[in-house]
Design a protein around this motif. Structure first.
Motif, PDB file in Angstrom:
ATOM      1  N   PRO A  45       9.843  26.402 -49.315  1.00  0.00           N
ATOM      2  CA  PRO A  45       9.713  25.137 -50.053  1.00  0.00           C
ATOM      3  C   PRO A  45       8.317  24.540 -49.918  1.00  0.00           C
ATOM      4  CG  PRO A  45      11.711  25.158 -48.729  1.00  0.00           C
ATOM      5  CD  PRO A  45      10.916  26.356 -48.317  1.00  0.00           C
ATOM      6  N   LEU A  46       7.836  23.958 -51.011  1.00  0.00           N
ATOM      7  CA  LEU A  46       6.518  23.326 -51.050  1.00  0.00           C
ATOM      8  C   LEU A  46       6.688  21.807 -51.094  1.00  0.00           C
ATOM      9  CD1 LEU A  46       3.406  23.600 -51.386  1.00  0.00           C
ATOM     10  CD2 LEU A  46       3.803  23.692 -53.870  1.00  0.00           C
ATOM     11  N   TYR A  47       6.010  21.107 -50.187  1.00  0.00           N
ATOM     12  CA  TYR A  47       6.031  19.646 -50.142  1.00  0.00           C
ATOM     13  C   TYR A  47       4.595  19.131 -50.233  1.00  0.00           C
ATOM     14  CZ  TYR A  47      10.718  20.312 -48.128  1.00  0.00           C
ATOM     15  OH  TYR A  47      12.022  20.683 -47.898  1.00  0.00           O
ATOM     16  N   GLY A  48       4.454  17.878 -50.664  1.00  0.00           N
ATOM     17  CA  GLY A  48       3.108  17.320 -50.714  1.00  0.00           C
ATOM     18  C   GLY A  48       3.106  15.816 -50.743  1.00  0.00           C
ATOM     19  N   ALA A  49       1.933  15.247 -50.457  1.00  0.00           N
ATOM     20  CA  ALA A  49       1.727  13.842 -50.801  1.00  0.00           C
ATOM     21  C   ALA A  49       1.820  13.763 -52.322  1.00  0.00           C
ATOM     22  CB  ALA A  49       0.354  13.399 -50.302  1.00  0.00           C
ATOM     23  N   GLY A  50       2.214  12.599 -52.839  1.00  0.00           N
ATOM     24  CA  GLY A  50       2.579  12.490 -54.239  1.00  0.00           C
ATOM     25  C   GLY A  50       1.516  12.861 -55.252  1.00  0.00           C
ATOM     26  N   PHE A  51       0.262  12.919 -54.840  1.00  0.00           N
ATOM     27  CA  PHE A  51      -0.821  13.255 -55.761  1.00  0.00           C
ATOM     28  C   PHE A  51      -0.699  14.684 -56.280  1.00  0.00           C
ATOM     29  CE2 PHE A  51      -2.014  10.446 -52.339  1.00  0.00           C
ATOM     30  CZ  PHE A  51      -2.123   9.269 -53.067  1.00  0.00           C
ATOM     31  N   LEU A  52       0.085  15.490 -55.574  1.00  0.00           N
ATOM     32  CA  LEU A  52       0.318  16.865 -56.017  1.00  0.00           C
ATOM     33  C   LEU A  52       0.939  16.896 -57.401  1.00  0.00           C
ATOM     34  CD1 LEU A  52       0.229  19.882 -55.048  1.00  0.00           C
ATOM     35  CD2 LEU A  52       2.606  19.573 -54.333  1.00  0.00           C
ATOM     36  N   THR A  53       1.774  15.906 -57.713  1.00  0.00           N
ATOM     37  CA  THR A  53       2.505  15.924 -58.980  1.00  0.00           C
ATOM     38  C   THR A  53       2.302  14.651 -59.802  1.00  0.00           C
ATOM     39  OG1 THR A  53       4.485  15.065 -57.860  1.00  0.00           O
ATOM     40  CG2 THR A  53       4.289  17.462 -58.075  1.00  0.00           C
ATOM     41  N   ASP A  54       1.361  13.778 -59.397  1.00  0.00           N
ATOM     42  CA  ASP A  54       1.142  12.553 -60.158  1.00  0.00           C
ATOM     43  C   ASP A  54      -0.027  12.724 -61.122  1.00  0.00           C
ATOM     44  OD1 ASP A  54       1.516   9.457 -60.467  1.00  0.00           O
ATOM     45  OD2 ASP A  54       2.871  10.133 -58.877  1.00  0.00           O
ATOM     46  N   GLY A  55       0.249  12.546 -62.401  1.00  0.00           N
ATOM     47  CA  GLY A  55      -0.772  12.739 -63.421  1.00  0.00           C
ATOM     48  C   GLY A  55      -1.035  14.197 -63.740  1.00  0.00           C
ATOM     49  N   THR A  56      -0.214  15.089 -63.196  1.00  0.00           N
ATOM     50  CA  THR A  56      -0.451  16.534 -63.341  1.00  0.00           C
ATOM     51  C   THR A  56       0.744  17.280 -63.938  1.00  0.00           C
ATOM     52  OG1 THR A  56       0.347  16.887 -61.083  1.00  0.00           O
ATOM     53  CG2 THR A  56      -2.028  16.591 -61.351  1.00  0.00           C
ATOM     54  N   LEU A  57       1.873  16.600 -64.121  1.00  0.00           N
ATOM     55  CA  LEU A  57       3.116  17.300 -64.469  1.00  0.00           C
ATOM     56  C   LEU A  57       3.047  18.022 -65.814  1.00  0.00           C
ATOM     57  CD1 LEU A  57       5.919  14.901 -63.205  1.00  0.00           C
ATOM     58  CD2 LEU A  57       5.200  17.089 -62.244  1.00  0.00           C
ATOM     59  N   GLU A  58       2.384  17.421 -66.779  1.00  0.00           N
ATOM     60  CA  GLU A  58       2.305  18.068 -68.094  1.00  0.00           C
ATOM     61  C   GLU A  58       1.595  19.415 -67.979  1.00  0.00           C
ATOM     62  OE1 GLU A  58       0.682  17.214 -72.648  1.00  0.00           O
ATOM     63  OE2 GLU A  58       0.683  15.606 -71.158  1.00  0.00           O
ATOM     64  N   ALA A  59       0.507  19.448 -67.220  1.00  0.00           N
ATOM     65  CA  ALA A  59      -0.251  20.686 -67.049  1.00  0.00           C
ATOM     66  C   ALA A  59       0.489  21.696 -66.172  1.00  0.00           C
ATOM     67  CB  ALA A  59      -1.628  20.379 -66.460  1.00  0.00           C
ATOM     68  N   GLN A  60       1.254  21.207 -65.200  1.00  0.00           N
ATOM     69  CA  GLN A  60       1.987  22.107 -64.301  1.00  0.00           C
ATOM     70  C   GLN A  60       3.225  22.702 -64.972  1.00  0.00           C
ATOM     71  OE1 GLN A  60       2.350  19.165 -61.260  1.00  0.00           O
ATOM     72  NE2 GLN A  60       0.721  20.017 -59.985  1.00  0.00           N
ATOM     73  N   GLY A  61       3.802  21.962 -65.902  1.00  0.00           N
ATOM     74  CA  GLY A  61       4.946  22.465 -66.656  1.00  0.00           C
ATOM     75  C   GLY A  61       6.128  22.801 -65.766  1.00  0.00           C
ATOM     76  N   ALA A  62       6.809  23.887 -66.102  1.00  0.00           N
ATOM     77  CA  ALA A  62       8.031  24.285 -65.402  1.00  0.00           C
ATOM     78  C   ALA A  62       7.789  24.607 -63.929  1.00  0.00           C
ATOM     79  CB  ALA A  62       8.667  25.483 -66.097  1.00  0.00           C
ATOM     80  N   ASP A  63       6.557  24.966 -63.583  1.00  0.00           N
ATOM     81  CA  ASP A  63       6.265  25.361 -62.199  1.00  0.00           C
ATOM     82  C   ASP A  63       6.452  24.211 -61.203  1.00  0.00           C
ATOM     83  OD1 ASP A  63       5.654  27.944 -62.999  1.00  0.00           O
ATOM     84  OD2 ASP A  63       3.514  27.516 -63.256  1.00  0.00           O
TER      85      ASP A  63
END
Length: 391
Positions: free
Chosen positions: A249-267
């Motif tokens: 499992p991958l965890y992160g501070a929220g910046f990992l997925t904030d403002g980036t979700l569209e580019a990250q897509g399904a991943d």
């Protein structure tokens, strides 16, 4: 003693001139200097912060404390080597009343040093460098975001509670990453876990393959990362491409997925992060903010927009308390900012003795295109502000 008539006339004229000059100064625009990234990895973050700040000013009719706001801008390029020259353009050349910036912790530390020396008011709307509200703290230095320690400490607590025993951390080798890993490690090991490896690469390098190979060989129970912007997008996509998400499992501070979700897509689907803000908080305050932001900019608000908005709210609180007299009533203005309760889209927060937000840290999970709240990891978390001397 009676002055001659001519001297009385002259004295009255001087008094009137001085009063007029003071009035003119009070009616002059408040000079706000944005030192934010306009290019590079963090460019979009800088845009969202600026948009958020300007939205609140617009909601106040374009004035704070009864005074117009004039903006000055410098692209900091997220480059600490250029930080001193850049901040001095705003302080010495433009003579701004207030500095607002920045995203990169190394750049922000230089800004804090310059603000402290010049006694310029600084509001940090993102950079979490612990030193800013630690050893470099001061009555004129404020933050409306987080310390690097806060979301990381909360995730360390969550990871331990989820039963993980061995974790490997990954980040860029710079202040923000190092401090985030330190905060995570403090809570995770306090909860009975052990950080068995700390992997780094230079900022803003995004060649992650060697690190992913190392993770696969180490076989930890989980991985904790600190990345933002373009680096966060690529790390998540590379992690999934390597197949590591299936077993680690991958965890992160929220910046990992904030403002980036569209580019990250399904991943990005299913990822857990911790942060002081989340999508779909579904409170009246947040819903109103998000609707206004979308109407103004045709964009969805994110944590960076919130932090910029709250920087303007904090400044507005201070200016309102002194009727816009930022020079003549400076101590009262700083006190009003220090003791403010900010009605933020994230939820109300106050400032600590070191002028850092005391705030709830949310546990979020990526569901569809949102970072959805799964609970509060830690309520009203205050940064320890180690090294800050009372002011």
């Amino acid at each position: 003693m009676h002055l001659p008539a001519t001297l009385r006339t002259t004295a009255a004229a001087v008094a009137l001139f001085a009063a007029g000059l003071a009035g003119a100064q009070n009616n002059a625009p408040i000079k706000v200097g944005f030192m934010l990234p306009a290019t590079g990895t963090y460019a979009n973050l800088g845009t969202m912060i600026e948009n958020g700040f300007k939205l609140h000013v617009a909601e106040q009719g374009g004035k704070l404390g009864g005074r117009e706001v004039q903006y000055f801008k410098v692209d900091d390029e997220s480059d600490p080597a250029k930080a001193s020259d850049n901040v001095n353009k705003l302080i010495k050349r433009d003579k701004v009343d207030v500095l607002v910036g920045t995203v990169h912790s190394g750049v922000a530390a230089t800004m804090a040093k310059a603000a402290k020396e010049s006694k310029t008011i600084l509001i940090v709307p993102n950079a979490g460098a612990d030193v800013i509200t630690g050893p470099m703290c001061g009555p004129n230095i404020f933050r409306t975001s987080f310390s690097n320690w806060q979301p990381a400490f909360a995730m360390g607590k969550v990871a331990a509670e989820r039963g993980h025993k061995k974790v490997v951390t990954v980040t860029w080798n710079y202040a923000a990453g190092q401090e985030s890993v330190k905060g995570f490690t403090e809570a995770f090991e306090k909860g009975g876990g052990k950080v068995t490896g700390n992997l780094t690469l230079p900022f803003p390098n995004v060649e992650f393959q060697a690190l992913l190979t190392q993770i696969a060989a180490d076989k930890p129970d989980a991985v904790y990362v600190f990345f933002a912007g373009g680096g966060a997008v690529k790390f998540v996509k590379d992690y999934v491409a390597a197949g590591l998400n299936k077993t680690i499992p991958l965890y992160g501070a929220g910046f990992l997925t904030d403002g980036t979700l569209e580019a990250q897509g399904a991943d990005a689907q299913g990822l857990y992060t911790t942060l002081h803000y989340a999508d779909k908080l579904n409170t009246p305050r947040d819903n109103a903010f998000r609707a206004a932001f979308t109407k103004a900019y045709n964009l969805d608000a994110d944590v960076y927009a919130v932090q910029g908005y709250d920087a303007a709210q904090l400044l507005a609180t201070g200016l309102k308390s002194v009727g816009g007299d930022i020079d003549g009533k400076r101590d009262a203005l700083l006190k009003a900012m220090h003791t403010a309760t900010i009605d933020s889209p994230r939820g109300k927060f106050t400032l600590s003795a070191a002028n850092n937000p005391v705030q709830d840290i949310y546990l979020r999970q990526v569901v569809g295109g949102d970072n959805v709240v799964k609970g509060v990891a830690i309520k009203a978390l205050a940064d320890p502000a180690r090294g800050c001397r009372p002011f």
